[in-house]
Design a protein around this motif. Sequence first.
Motif: not given
Length: 324
Positions: A219-225
Amino acid sequence: MTFLEDADLEDAERYRHELRVHCYRMLGSYDDAEDMVQETFLRAWHRRDDFEGRSSLRAWLYRIATNACIDDVRRPQRVLPHQLEPASFPSIALPARADVPWLQPFPDVLLDRAEEPDAVAIRRETIELAFLLAIQHLPPRQRAVLIFRDVLGWSARETAEAVDLSVAAVNSALQRARPVLRDHLPSHRTEWSAQDASADEQQLLKRYMAAWDSADPSALAALMHEDIRITMPPYPFWFEGREDALRSLIPNLTPAYRGEWRFLPCTVNRQPTLAAYLRRPAATGGFHLFGLDIFRLEGRLIAEITAYETTNAAQFGLPAELRS
């Protein structure tokens, strides 16, 4: 006529907050800006007989503040008592340092106080950390010219008086400064917001906190460029790219590593920010302020996180402790 006879100290004092912002833009350090404001008033006191009223008191103080900052920039490299060099971390592979180790956040509560009726409103894009970092690449007098002309909106003549240059030299300095600034700003600058935190930004921070609470790296990765960058000045390590960023964050998702975390949304440097509170392993009671995570967002994703350790809750208008 003396400085004190033409305008008493109370009149000069009303410019303290905006002078602090000006010195902060010049130096990139909140602590140094505080020192330079004090130096400005000290120099003004010693030179009070020089004030003849040909310019406004405000312009005269800006001139003194600018010269104080230029003198400060030219002194030997600043040494931070808590600055750590790459040699202190032999197990961490680091690229050449590209950040500014003395860069510090500026409390929004003080930005609000700086907006005097006769001062230009503090636009978000001129106080964001990316701008502060980029402008540090300019020589000090070019930096001052760009701030006066493009940030404060002063005329070339007013700027020339403030920085002890001719009008022609001011125009030339500005022409040289603008492309350097553009080269050091994020490539997608035109795509990120220069307004107050939008509903989309607030929603992204909520999703970030939810991913953290659920200890969900995906979920964190999905929020990152993909090319996200995390820096932690003054410490000389940073992380570039989603994979490295997650590697730096994932251990903190486990309470046994450093403890339990809670986040409080706020703004610092007019940017969306999470105040990070930590309760150490085996500790009881509340969560204590540990630092600030300041976000730069592009296209509804996190492009950069600048993390600062601080326990000075009062400075940022934050509670020192969260109970749950």
